[in-house]
Scaffold this motif. Structure first.
Motif, PDB file in Angstrom:
ATOM      1  N   SER A 164       0.812  -1.208   0.000  1.00  0.00           N
ATOM      2  CA  SER A 164       0.000   0.000   0.000  1.00  0.00           C
ATOM      3  C   SER A 164       0.848   1.263   0.000  1.00  0.00           C
ATOM      4  N   ILE A 165       2.012   1.218   0.675  1.00  0.00           N
ATOM      5  CA  ILE A 165       2.876   2.393   0.747  1.00  0.00           C
ATOM      6  C   ILE A 165       3.291   2.845  -0.642  1.00  0.00           C
ATOM      7  N   HIS A 166       3.768   1.905  -1.473  1.00  0.00           N
ATOM      8  CA  HIS A 166       4.228   2.390  -2.773  1.00  0.00           C
ATOM      9  C   HIS A 166       3.078   2.616  -3.749  1.00  0.00           C
ATOM     10  N   TYR A 167       1.923   2.005  -3.533  1.00  0.00           N
ATOM     11  CA  TYR A 167       0.781   2.352  -4.385  1.00  0.00           C
ATOM     12  C   TYR A 167       0.243   3.737  -4.027  1.00  0.00           C
ATOM     13  N   ARG A 168       0.330   4.115  -2.737  1.00  0.00           N
ATOM     14  CA  ARG A 168      -0.043   5.484  -2.367  1.00  0.00           C
ATOM     15  C   ARG A 168       0.915   6.480  -3.000  1.00  0.00           C
ATOM     16  N   GLY A 169       2.201   6.116  -3.014  1.00  0.00           N
ATOM     17  CA  GLY A 169       3.174   6.964  -3.692  1.00  0.00           C
ATOM     18  C   GLY A 169       2.866   7.102  -5.172  1.00  0.00           C
ATOM     19  N   ASP A 170       2.312   6.047  -5.768  1.00  0.00           N
ATOM     20  CA  ASP A 170       1.954   6.066  -7.188  1.00  0.00           C
ATOM     21  C   ASP A 170       0.948   7.176  -7.495  1.00  0.00           C
ATOM     22  N   LEU A 171       0.056   7.452  -6.542  1.00  0.00           N
ATOM     23  CA  LEU A 171      -0.937   8.498  -6.780  1.00  0.00           C
ATOM     24  C   LEU A 171      -0.254   9.838  -7.031  1.00  0.00           C
ATOM     25  N   GLY A 202      12.615  10.230  -6.228  1.00  0.00           N
ATOM     26  CA  GLY A 202      12.748  10.499  -4.793  1.00  0.00           C
ATOM     27  C   GLY A 202      11.619   9.902  -3.986  1.00  0.00           C
ATOM     28  N   LEU A 203      10.385  10.003  -4.505  1.00  0.00           N
ATOM     29  CA  LEU A 203       9.227   9.422  -3.821  1.00  0.00           C
ATOM     30  C   LEU A 203       9.355   7.895  -3.719  1.00  0.00           C
ATOM     31  N   ILE A 204       9.825   7.284  -4.811  1.00  0.00           N
ATOM     32  CA  ILE A 204       9.994   5.829  -4.808  1.00  0.00           C
ATOM     33  C   ILE A 204      11.007   5.411  -3.744  1.00  0.00           C
ATOM     34  N   ALA A 205      12.153   6.118  -3.691  1.00  0.00           N
ATOM     35  CA  ALA A 205      13.196   5.780  -2.722  1.00  0.00           C
ATOM     36  C   ALA A 205      12.703   5.983  -1.294  1.00  0.00           C
ATOM     37  N   TRP A 206      11.921   7.042  -1.063  1.00  0.00           N
ATOM     38  CA  TRP A 206      11.383   7.303   0.278  1.00  0.00           C
ATOM     39  C   TRP A 206      10.450   6.164   0.714  1.00  0.00           C
ATOM     40  N   SER A 207       9.611   5.697  -0.209  1.00  0.00           N
ATOM     41  CA  SER A 207       8.711   4.586   0.101  1.00  0.00           C
ATOM     42  C   SER A 207       9.497   3.329   0.455  1.00  0.00           C
ATOM     43  N   ALA A 208      10.559   3.063  -0.320  1.00  0.00           N
ATOM     44  CA  ALA A 208      11.381   1.880  -0.057  1.00  0.00           C
ATOM     45  C   ALA A 208      12.011   1.954   1.326  1.00  0.00           C
ATOM     46  N   GLY A 209      12.440   3.149   1.727  1.00  0.00           N
ATOM     47  CA  GLY A 209      13.043   3.302   3.050  1.00  0.00           C
ATOM     48  C   GLY A 209      12.076   2.956   4.170  1.00  0.00           C
ATOM     49  N   LYS A 210      10.814   3.374   4.035  1.00  0.00           N
ATOM     50  CA  LYS A 210       9.809   3.049   5.047  1.00  0.00           C
ATOM     51  C   LYS A 210       9.584   1.544   5.130  1.00  0.00           C
ATOM     52  N   ILE A 211       9.555   0.891   3.968  1.00  0.00           N
ATOM     53  CA  ILE A 211       9.346  -0.552   3.953  1.00  0.00           C
ATOM     54  C   ILE A 211      10.498  -1.263   4.654  1.00  0.00           C
ATOM     55  N   VAL A 212      11.734  -0.817   4.389  1.00  0.00           N
ATOM     56  CA  VAL A 212      12.910  -1.433   5.021  1.00  0.00           C
ATOM     57  C   VAL A 212      12.818  -1.330   6.543  1.00  0.00           C
ATOM     58  N   LEU A 213      12.497  -0.141   7.043  1.00  0.00           N
ATOM     59  CA  LEU A 213      12.438   0.060   8.497  1.00  0.00           C
ATOM     60  C   LEU A 213      11.362  -0.810   9.143  1.00  0.00           C
ATOM     61  N   ASN A 214      10.175  -0.870   8.525  1.00  0.00           N
ATOM     62  CA  ASN A 214       9.109  -1.706   9.081  1.00  0.00           C
ATOM     63  C   ASN A 214       9.481  -3.187   9.054  1.00  0.00           C
ATOM     64  N   SER A 215      10.147  -3.622   7.989  1.00  0.00           N
ATOM     65  CA  SER A 215      10.560  -5.025   7.881  1.00  0.00           C
ATOM     66  C   SER A 215      11.604  -5.374   8.932  1.00  0.00           C
ATOM     67  N   LEU A 216      12.576  -4.481   9.108  1.00  0.00           N
ATOM     68  CA  LEU A 216      13.623  -4.733  10.103  1.00  0.00           C
ATOM     69  C   LEU A 216      13.050  -4.777  11.514  1.00  0.00           C
ATOM     70  N   ASP A 217      12.043  -3.962  11.782  1.00  0.00           N
ATOM     71  CA  ASP A 217      11.400  -3.997  13.101  1.00  0.00           C
ATOM     72  C   ASP A 217      10.911  -5.407  13.427  1.00  0.00           C
ATOM     73  N   GLN A 218      10.276  -6.053  12.452  1.00  0.00           N
ATOM     74  CA  GLN A 218       9.757  -7.404  12.700  1.00  0.00           C
ATOM     75  C   GLN A 218      10.875  -8.434  12.752  1.00  0.00           C
ATOM     76  N   LEU A 219      11.819  -8.345  11.839  1.00  0.00           N
ATOM     77  CA  LEU A 219      12.901  -9.336  11.811  1.00  0.00           C
ATOM     78  C   LEU A 219      13.766  -9.256  13.060  1.00  0.00           C
TER      79      LEU A 219
END
Length: 312
Positions: A164-171, A202-219
């Motif tokens: 959803s994060i990167h699809y929101r960025g798509d808008l 820039g928007l794409i890279a920002w979205s990827a950064g959020k995904i990385v942080l959320n994934s690392l939190d769980q791992l």
């Protein structure tokens, strides 16, 4: 590290409803991505717009990421087995990291194309067709994001949230593509196409950064938020027989949560009474955090302090 993503309530009728919603959301994302890739590829061929190329690349990677997500969601929903006693929920976090690699790659390629077009700008052709396709993309993405938000609210799924994060960025990207096509196609500002392409990167890279942080939190088994931990303590202390609580440990794995802690009870209490009190505390914690696995250890009051004193 970013704050852990809040766990949402899973429907009271069990995880079956949550599982179904997650699967449908994953399939919907793949279907939307395939549709958008087809439309944007046709229009990029006619417009030669770097902004359109950017949104095409993003849709291609969205499709790859959503397909990876679909596989991960199916894996994460498998029940625990002899080799995975805590289930397979972390497949979602692994998928999130995999998605981020795709997304960072697209941002890098788009940056290269944008800089090239800044140096050597080119006119954009077939502006009307490009705008029409982008409007279709916006409408499809809005519908998908609305459904994904509903699923995340019901399940707390990291994989669907990452999608959803990167699809929101798509808008925002699609709106910027319309601006680039208009400025370049109607006003002759050909470098606007490249500038908006760089903004999209820039928007794409920002979205990827959020995904990385959320994934690392769980791992990395990040703890619940302080508010959630305080809520667990308040629930336990609401029972008069619970004299104290310590060693609270929490973590998440996909849509599942794991909560464990020790409670101190009157040492003269019977084992049967201690069991009943613990069951009552567990029921209240589960009511507040549905879908969790709760483990509670009982200590006679003062035993923990005495043991520490003796060891020191």
């Amino acid at each position: 590290m970013s704050e852990a993503m809040p766990k949402k309530d899973i429907p009271a009728n069990g995880n079956g409803a949550a599982d179904g919603m997650m699967r449908r959301a994953a399939f919907a994302a793949v279907a939307v991505a395939v549709t958008l890739v087809t439309l944007k590829a046709i229009v990029y061929w006619t417009t030669d717009s770097v902004a359109m190329l950017g949104t095409l690349m993003d849709s291609l990677l969205d499709g790859a990421a959503s397909l990876l997500n679909l596989i991960a969601v199916r894996a994460s929903l498998l029940p625990p087995d002899n080799e995975h006693r805590f289930g397979h929920g972390k497949a979602e976090a692994l998928a999130g990291l995999g998605q981020s690699i795709f997304i960072f790659g697209s941002a890098g390629y788009l940056t290269y194309e944008g800089v090239s077009r800044l140096i050597d700008p080119k006119p954009v052709a077939s502006t009307e067709a490009g705008i029409a396709v982008v409007i279709i993309a916006i409408l499809l993405t809005l519908a998908l994001v609305a459904y994904q938000r509903h699923v995340v609210k019901q399940t707390g799924s990291l994989a669907i949230e990452a999608d959803s994060i990167h699809y929101r960025g798509d808008l925002f990207m699609n709106l910027s593509v319309i601006a680039a096509l208009v400025l370049s196609g109607y006003f002759g500002l050909h470098r606007a196409d490249a500038v908006f392409g760089l903004v999209i990167a820039g928007l794409i890279a920002w979205s990827a950064g959020k995904i990385v942080l959320n994934s690392l939190d769980q791992l990395m088994d990040r703890e619940f938020t302080e508010e959630e931990r305080a809520r667990i303590k308040d629930i336990a202390h609401a029972h008069e027989a619970v004299l104290s609580l310590h060693d609270l440990k929490t973590r998440r794995s996909g849509i599942y949560s794991f909560i464990q802690f020790h409670i101190e009870l009157d040492g003269k209490m019977t084992l049967h009474d201690a069991h009943d009190i613990t069951d009552a505390v567990e029921r209240d914690v589960l009511a507040a955090f549905p879908g969790s696995e709760v483990i509670i250890h009982q200590d006679p009051a003062g035993a923990e302090t005495l043991t520490k004193f003796q060891l020191s």
